[in-house]
Design a protein around this motif. Structure first.
Motif, PDB file in Angstrom:
ATOM      1  N   TRP A   1     -35.247  -4.154  46.421  1.00 43.38           N
ATOM      2  CA  TRP A   1     -34.409  -3.731  45.296  1.00 43.38           C
ATOM      3  C   TRP A   1     -35.192  -2.863  44.308  1.00 43.38           C
ATOM      4  O   TRP A   1     -34.631  -1.950  43.698  1.00 43.38           O
ATOM      5  N   CYS A   2     -36.497  -3.145  44.137  1.00 42.27           N
ATOM      6  CA  CYS A   2     -37.322  -2.274  43.286  1.00 42.27           C
ATOM      7  C   CYS A   2     -37.356  -0.857  43.850  1.00 42.27           C
ATOM      8  O   CYS A   2     -37.200   0.125  43.113  1.00 42.27           O
TER       9      CYS A   2
ATOM     10  N   GLU B   1     -33.888   0.866  43.288  1.00 44.76           N
ATOM     11  CA  GLU B   1     -33.579   1.235  41.907  1.00 44.76           C
ATOM     12  C   GLU B   1     -34.482   2.355  41.407  1.00 44.76           C
ATOM     13  O   GLU B   1     -34.031   3.243  40.665  1.00 44.76           O
TER      14      GLU B   1
ATOM     15  N   GLY C   1     -28.361 -13.023  43.685  1.00 46.06           N
ATOM     16  CA  GLY C   1     -27.763 -11.696  43.692  1.00 46.06           C
ATOM     17  C   GLY C   1     -27.620 -11.172  45.110  1.00 46.06           C
ATOM     18  O   GLY C   1     -27.962 -11.853  46.080  1.00 46.06           O
TER      19      GLY C   1
ATOM     20  N   ASP D   1     -30.384 -12.609  38.227  1.00 47.40           N
ATOM     21  CA  ASP D   1     -29.912 -11.700  39.277  1.00 47.40           C
ATOM     22  C   ASP D   1     -31.033 -10.741  39.652  1.00 47.40           C
ATOM     23  O   ASP D   1     -31.755 -10.236  38.790  1.00 47.40           O
TER      24      ASP D   1
ATOM     25  N   ARG E   1     -30.976  -7.743  40.525  1.00 42.55           N
ATOM     26  CA  ARG E   1     -30.828  -6.418  39.912  1.00 42.55           C
ATOM     27  C   ARG E   1     -31.317  -6.418  38.477  1.00 42.55           C
ATOM     28  O   ARG E   1     -31.922  -5.436  38.010  1.00 42.55           O
ATOM     29  N   ASP E   2     -31.095  -7.514  37.766  1.00 41.57           N
ATOM     30  CA  ASP E   2     -31.595  -7.625  36.396  1.00 41.57           C
ATOM     31  C   ASP E   2     -33.107  -7.810  36.380  1.00 41.57           C
ATOM     32  O   ASP E   2     -33.797  -7.297  35.500  1.00 41.57           O
TER      33      ASP E   2
ATOM     34  N   ASP F   1     -34.589  -4.478  36.851  1.00 46.10           N
ATOM     35  CA  ASP F   1     -34.472  -3.737  35.594  1.00 46.10           C
ATOM     36  C   ASP F   1     -35.569  -4.149  34.622  1.00 46.10           C
ATOM     37  O   ASP F   1     -36.151  -3.310  33.927  1.00 46.10           O
TER      38      ASP F   1
END
Length: 341
Positions: free
Chosen positions: A17-18, A21, A187, A221, A223-224, A227
Motif C-alpha cells: 500500500w505504501c 500510494e 482494511g 486502516d 490506507r490511513d 498516509d
C-alpha cells in the motif's frame, strides 16, 4: 515535489500500500524484494489500485544479509523501512534479525545521505509492561524489553526500534529518523494474502474461529497508516519523532457484530459467542499452543494516544468499523473467503 522513495518489503501488506500510494501521489518508487522473480507480484498488486506509469523500480535485498542495500538506496531521497524479517528464522531468535535488519537499512541510508528514514515499528513498543494497566499511554513510554512476561514479538520490535534510535544518536550527518508505531492493521488487501491482522477477519468469515476471545484491538486502516507514513516522511516537524498510529479500540466481539451487521448473509459464519477466559487458557495449554502468545492480552484495556500525530501531522484516521468491513469485503471480492451457497 515528486521524489524517489525506497520502500522495503513491497510484497507485504503495508509495504504494498505504501508503494501504491506513493505512485498515486506522483513519486518514483523503488521497492525491495528478497529474491529475484517476485517483482511481477508487486507490480500486479499495485496495478489493481493505480497505474505505476513506469515509475516503479525494484532492488533485490534481504534484511538478513548485507548484499544489495547500498544499491537499493543509491539515488534515493527518502526511505520507508516497512519490512521486517520477523518469522523468517528457524532459530527462534526474533531479536537478532529484526535489529540487524533495521541497522542494515540505516547504515546504507546514512552512507547515501538519504534525507529521512521512516521506520515502521509497533504500538506495543510503547506499552506498559503490566498487562493489567487500563490507562492511556503515548510515545514517551518505552516497553521494558527485560520484562520476562513479554512475548518474543514485542521484545524484538522494541529492541529493533531502540537500536535504530541508538544508531542515530551516534550518527552525525544529514539523515533524519522518524518512527511510526501502528496498532492492529485492517482494511482492503491488494493480494491474495491473509497475513497479520487480516487473518483475524478471514478466520471469522470462514467460521474457522468458533468463538471470540476477550481481546481488544486498536484498529487502524492500512490506507490511513500509509498516509501517516507519508506525512511523517515529509513534514519538517516529524524529524526525530515517534508517532503512534493506532485507531479506535474494539473488542473482538464488537468486530464480530460489525461483520454480522454489515455483511448480511456474507457474514453468516462469523462467530457470535465470546469465549470465557478460562476456555482460552485451557485451549492454549492442552490444544492450540499458538494461543499462548495472546493469553497476556486477555481483557487488556490499555490504549494509546495519537494526539501527537493529530497535532503535528494533522492525521485523522477513519472509523474502525469501516476498516474492518472494507477488509472483509476485500477478502470476499478476491475469493479468499467462500461466499455462502
Amino acid at each position: 515535489m515528486p521524489e524517489t522513495v525506497l520502500v522495503t518489503g513491497g510484497t507485504g501488506y503495508i509495504g504494498g500500500w505504501c508503494v501504491a500510494e506513493l505512485l498515486r501521489r506522483g513519486h518514483t518508487v523503488r521497492t525491495t524484494v528478497r529474491a529475484p522473480g517476485r517483482e511481477q507480484a508487486v507490480l500486479d498488486a499495485v496495478s489493481t489500485v493505480t497505474d505505476p506509469g513506469g515509475r516503479l523500480e525494484f532492488a533485490v535485498a534481504d534484511l538478513t544479509a548485507d548484499a544489495g542495500w547500498d544499491e537499493a538506496v543509491r539515488g534515493v531521497d527518502r526511505v520507508l523501512h516497512v519490512a521486517s524479517p520477523l518469522g523468517t528464522t528457524d532459530s527462534g531468535d526474533l531479536v537478532t534479525p529484526a535489529r540487524d535488519g533495521t541497522l542494515r537499512v540505516l547504515r546504507a541510508a546514512t552512507a547515501a545521505g538519504v534525507r529521512r528514514v521512516v521506520l515502521t515499528s509497533a504500538a506495543n513498543t510503547a506499552s506498559p509492561s503490566s498487562y493489567a494497566s487500563e490507562g492511556v499511554t503515548d510515545e514517551t513510554l518505552w516497553t521494558d524489553p527485560d520484562d520476562p512476561t513479554l512475548i518474543p514479538y514485542r521484545r524484538a520490535k522494541t529492541l529493533a526500534e531502540r537500536a535504530a534510535w541508538d544508531f542515530m544518536a551516534r550518527y552525525d550527518g544529514p539523515t533524519e529518523l522518524t518512527t511510526v508505531l501502528p496498532g492492529a492493521v485492517f482494511g482492503p488487501v491488494l493480494t491474495a494474502s491473509t497475513e497479520g491482522s487480516v487473518g483475524i477477519v478471514a478466520r471469522m468469515l470462514t467460521g474457522a474461529m468458533r468463538g471470540v476471545p476477550r481481546i481488544g484491538l486498536e484498529i487502524v486502516d492500512v490506507r490511513d497508516l500509509v498516509d501517516l507514513h507519508l506525512r511523517a516522511m515529509t513534514e519538517p516537524a516529524a524529524a526525530d519523532q515517534r508517532f503512534l498510529g493506532t485507531g479506535e479500540f474494539l473488542w473482538m466481539a464488537d468486530m464480530a457484530r460489525v461483520l454480522r451487521d454489515g455483511l448480511g448473509d456474507l457474514g453468516h459464519r462469523v462467530p457470535t459467542r465470546q469465549l470465557p477466559d478460562f476456555v482460552v487458557r485451557l485451549a492454549a495449554r492442552f490444544g492450540d499452543p499458538t494461543l499462548r502468545e495472546i493469553l497476556p492480552a486477555l481483557g487488556r484495556r490499555n490504549r494509546h494516544s495519537t494526539e501527537k500525530a493529530h497535532r503535528l501531522l494533522d492525521w485523522q484516521p477513519r472509523p474502525a468499523e469501516e476498516a474492518v468491513l472494507d477488509c472483509a469485503r476485500s477478502l470476499i471480492d478476491k475469493g479468499l473467503v467462500q461466499q455462502p451457497s
